[in-house]
Design a protein around this motif. Structure first.
Motif, PDB file in Angstrom:
ATOM      1  N   UNK A 162      16.761   4.164   6.742  1.00 50.67           N
ATOM      2  CA  UNK A 162      15.429   3.884   7.284  1.00 50.67           C
ATOM      3  C   UNK A 162      15.297   4.421   8.703  1.00 50.67           C
ATOM      4  N   UNK A 163      16.329   4.219   9.500  1.00 53.18           N
ATOM      5  CA  UNK A 163      16.292   4.690  10.888  1.00 53.18           C
ATOM      6  C   UNK A 163      16.164   6.197  10.959  1.00 53.18           C
ATOM      7  N   UNK A 164      16.817   6.902  10.038  1.00 54.45           N
ATOM      8  CA  UNK A 164      16.696   8.359  10.009  1.00 54.45           C
ATOM      9  C   UNK A 164      15.273   8.780   9.687  1.00 54.45           C
ATOM     10  N   UNK A 165      14.635   8.099   8.731  1.00 57.73           N
ATOM     11  CA  UNK A 165      13.251   8.423   8.389  1.00 57.73           C
ATOM     12  C   UNK A 165      12.310   8.128   9.549  1.00 57.73           C
ATOM     13  N   UNK A 166      12.540   7.017  10.250  1.00 57.23           N
ATOM     14  CA  UNK A 166      11.705   6.680  11.402  1.00 57.23           C
ATOM     15  C   UNK A 166      11.899   7.672  12.542  1.00 57.23           C
ATOM     16  N   UNK A 167      13.131   8.100  12.746  1.00 56.55           N
ATOM     17  CA  UNK A 167      13.398   9.079  13.809  1.00 56.55           C
ATOM     18  C   UNK A 167      12.726  10.417  13.535  1.00 56.55           C
ATOM     19  N   UNK A 168      12.530  10.738  12.258  1.00 57.41           N
ATOM     20  CA  UNK A 168      11.885  11.991  11.887  1.00 57.41           C
ATOM     21  C   UNK A 168      10.365  11.872  11.884  1.00 57.41           C
ATOM     22  N   UNK A 169       9.834  10.731  12.309  1.00 56.83           N
ATOM     23  CA  UNK A 169       8.392  10.571  12.460  1.00 56.83           C
ATOM     24  C   UNK A 169       7.687   9.914  11.294  1.00 56.83           C
ATOM     25  N   UNK A 170       8.433   9.361  10.353  1.00 60.25           N
ATOM     26  CA  UNK A 170       7.795   8.700   9.205  1.00 60.25           C
ATOM     27  C   UNK A 170       7.297   7.314   9.627  1.00 60.25           C
ATOM     28  N   UNK A 171       6.049   6.972   9.360  1.00 67.95           N
ATOM     29  CA  UNK A 171       5.530   5.645   9.728  1.00 67.95           C
ATOM     30  C   UNK A 171       6.298   4.544   8.994  1.00 67.95           C
ATOM     31  N   UNK A 172       6.324   3.334   9.564  1.00 68.54           N
ATOM     32  CA  UNK A 172       7.091   2.234   8.933  1.00 68.54           C
ATOM     33  C   UNK A 172       6.654   1.923   7.506  1.00 68.54           C
ATOM     34  N   UNK A 173       5.338   1.894   7.261  1.00 68.31           N
ATOM     35  CA  UNK A 173       4.875   1.573   5.916  1.00 68.31           C
ATOM     36  C   UNK A 173       5.299   2.652   4.926  1.00 68.31           C
ATOM     37  N   UNK A 174       5.151   3.900   5.324  1.00 74.83           N
ATOM     38  CA  UNK A 174       5.558   5.001   4.455  1.00 74.83           C
ATOM     39  C   UNK A 174       7.071   5.004   4.253  1.00 74.83           C
ATOM     40  N   UNK A 175       7.815   4.627   5.294  1.00 75.36           N
ATOM     41  CA  UNK A 175       9.272   4.538   5.167  1.00 75.36           C
ATOM     42  C   UNK A 175       9.665   3.504   4.124  1.00 75.36           C
ATOM     43  N   UNK A 199      11.484   5.210   1.176  1.00 76.88           N
ATOM     44  CA  UNK A 199      12.929   5.102   1.361  1.00 76.88           C
ATOM     45  C   UNK A 199      13.451   3.742   0.855  1.00 76.88           C
ATOM     46  N   UNK A 200      12.906   2.674   1.431  1.00 74.73           N
ATOM     47  CA  UNK A 200      13.449   1.347   1.130  1.00 74.73           C
ATOM     48  C   UNK A 200      13.202   0.928  -0.312  1.00 74.73           C
ATOM     49  N   UNK A 201      11.952   1.003  -0.740  1.00 75.63           N
ATOM     50  CA  UNK A 201      11.608   0.520  -2.076  1.00 75.63           C
ATOM     51  C   UNK A 201      12.342   1.250  -3.191  1.00 75.63           C
ATOM     52  N   UNK A 202      12.435   2.595  -3.155  1.00 77.27           N
ATOM     53  CA  UNK A 202      13.208   3.252  -4.226  1.00 77.27           C
ATOM     54  C   UNK A 202      14.670   2.825  -4.263  1.00 77.27           C
ATOM     55  N   UNK A 261      21.948   9.105  -1.273  1.00 74.71           N
ATOM     56  CA  UNK A 261      22.699   8.730  -0.086  1.00 74.71           C
ATOM     57  C   UNK A 261      23.730   9.794   0.273  1.00 74.71           C
ATOM     58  N   UNK A 262      24.376  10.358  -0.718  1.00 75.33           N
ATOM     59  CA  UNK A 262      25.358  11.418  -0.453  1.00 75.33           C
ATOM     60  C   UNK A 262      24.674  12.645   0.150  1.00 75.33           C
ATOM     61  N   UNK A 263      23.480  12.986  -0.402  1.00 77.87           N
ATOM     62  CA  UNK A 263      22.731  14.121   0.132  1.00 77.87           C
ATOM     63  C   UNK A 263      22.318  13.865   1.575  1.00 77.87           C
ATOM     64  N   UNK A 264      21.884  12.617   1.856  1.00 72.00           N
ATOM     65  CA  UNK A 264      21.447  12.282   3.215  1.00 72.00           C
ATOM     66  C   UNK A 264      22.628  12.318   4.178  1.00 72.00           C
ATOM     67  N   UNK A 265      23.784  11.827   3.750  1.00 68.37           N
ATOM     68  CA  UNK A 265      24.961  11.854   4.612  1.00 68.37           C
ATOM     69  C   UNK A 265      25.431  13.270   4.891  1.00 68.37           C
TER      70      UNK A 265
END
Length: 272
Positions: free
Chosen positions: A160-173, A177-180, A264-268
Motif C-alpha cells: 500500500x505504501x508503495x502505491x501511495x508513494x507513486x501518487x495513487x489516492x487512498x481510496x483507489x489504493x 491493491x488492498x481489496x484484491x 507480491x513477487x513481481x512487486x518485490x
C-alpha cells in the motif's frame, strides 16, 4: 508427539457420526416408497413432487434472497469493521466497538433473536422479509469481521505504501491493491455468512412475519408432523448446492492466493 494407534479409529468414527446420516438422507430422497424408513426402489418422483410443492418453493426463494442480501451486507460491514480494528489501533470507544463485534459470536441465538424482536416491536416495525435480513446481517457480519481481520493482521503494508508513494489516492489504493489481496478472506467470509443465514432457524423464528417464512422454519414445521420424502429431496439439493459452492469458493480462493503471491513477487522484484 507420537500418534496413537487409536487416532485413525477415533477419526473414522467421528466422520462416520457426521456424514453417515447425511448419506442416508440423500439415499432415501430417491426412495419410491412414501415411508421414509422403508426402501421401495429407486425413483425421482419426490423431486417432481418437491417442485410442485408451492410452500417449499416459496420458502426456498425467501431463504435464497435473505441469504444473498444479508451475506453481501454483512460482508461489506464486516470488512469495514475489520479495517477499523486493524488499521486504527486507538480510537475512542474501540474497546466497546470490539466487544460489540465479538459478542454475537458467543451470545445464545435465543437472546439475539429475542433482543431483535423487542427492538422491532419498540420501533413499531412490521416483521417480514426485511427484518429477517437485518437480523441475519447483524450476526453474520461478526463472523466476516473475524475472517477478514485475521487476513489483515498478516497483510504487507509496504505494498500500500508503495502505491501511495507513486501518487495513487487512498481510496483507489484500497480497491486496486488492498481489496484484491484480501479477496480470498472476503470471499470466505461471504460464503460463511451465506451458510449461516441459510442454516438459521432460531433468529429467523423471532424476526419473521407473514410472507417471509424461510426454508428452515418451513422444514421444521413439517418435520413436527412427520418427515416426508419431499423434505429429503430438498435437503439433498441444498447439500449439493452447498458442496458445489464450497468447491467453487475453494478453487477461486486458491487461484486468488496464487495470484497474490505472484503479484507480491513481481512487486518485490520491481523495488529491487
Amino acid at each position: 508427539m507420537k500418534s496413537s494407534r487409536f487416532d485413525p479409529i477415533i477419526l473414522t468414527l467421528g466422520f462416520a457420526f457426521l456424514y453417515i446420516p447425511i448419506i442416508i438422507l440423500v439415499i432415501y430422497s430417491f426412495n419410491a416408497s412414501r415411508l421414509v424408513t422403508v426402501w421401495g426402489g429407486f425413483s425421482l418422483q419426490w423431486y417432481a413432487a418437491m417442485w410442485s410443492n408451492q410452500g417449499l418453493m416459496d420458502a426456498a426463494w425467501v431463504t435464497a434472497r435473505v441469504g444473498v442480501l444479508s451475506a453481501t451486507l454483512g460482508t461489506v460491514l464486516g470488512t469495514l469493521a475489520a479495517l477499523a480494528l486493524v488499521r486504527f489501533s486507538r480510537f475512542p470507544g474501540r474497546t466497546a466497538f470490539s466487544g460489540m463485534i465479538y459478542a454475537p459470536l458467543v451470545m445464545p441465538e435465543v437472546i439475539t433473536g429475542l433482543s431483535l424482536l423487542l427492538l422491532f416491536v419498540a420501533l413499531n416495525v412490521d416483521r417480514g422479509f426485511w427484518t429477517v435480513t437485518i437480523a441475519h446481517t447483524t450476526f453474520t457480519m461478526c463472523y466476516v469481521a473475524i475472517v477478514v481481520q485475521s487476513r489483515l493482521l498478516t497483510f504487507d503494508r509496504s505494498l500500500e505504501e508503495a502505491a501511495l508513494d507513486l501518487g495513487c489516492p487512498p481510496v483507489k489504493t484500497f480497491f486496486k491493491v488492498t481489496l484484491p489481496l484480501i479477496m480470498p478472506a472476503v470471499v470466505a467470509g461471504w460464503m460463511l455468512a451465506f451458510t449461516l443465514s441459510l442454516d438459521d432457524l432460531v433468529i429467523a423464528s423471532f424476526t419473521t412475519g407473514p410472507g417471509a417464512t424461510t426454508l428452515p422454519i418451513k422444514i421444521y414445521s413439517q418435520v413436527r408432523l412427520g418427515v416426508t420424502p419431499e423434505i429429503n429431496a430438498i435437503c439433498t439439493i441444498l447439500i449439493g448446492l452447498v458442496t458445489i459452492g464450497v468447491i467453487f469458493a475453494s478453487i477461486a480462493s486458491k487461484r486468488a492466493e496464487l495470484r497474490r503471491i505472484r503479484d507480491e513477487h513481481v512487486a518485490l522484484r520491481g523495488t529491487t
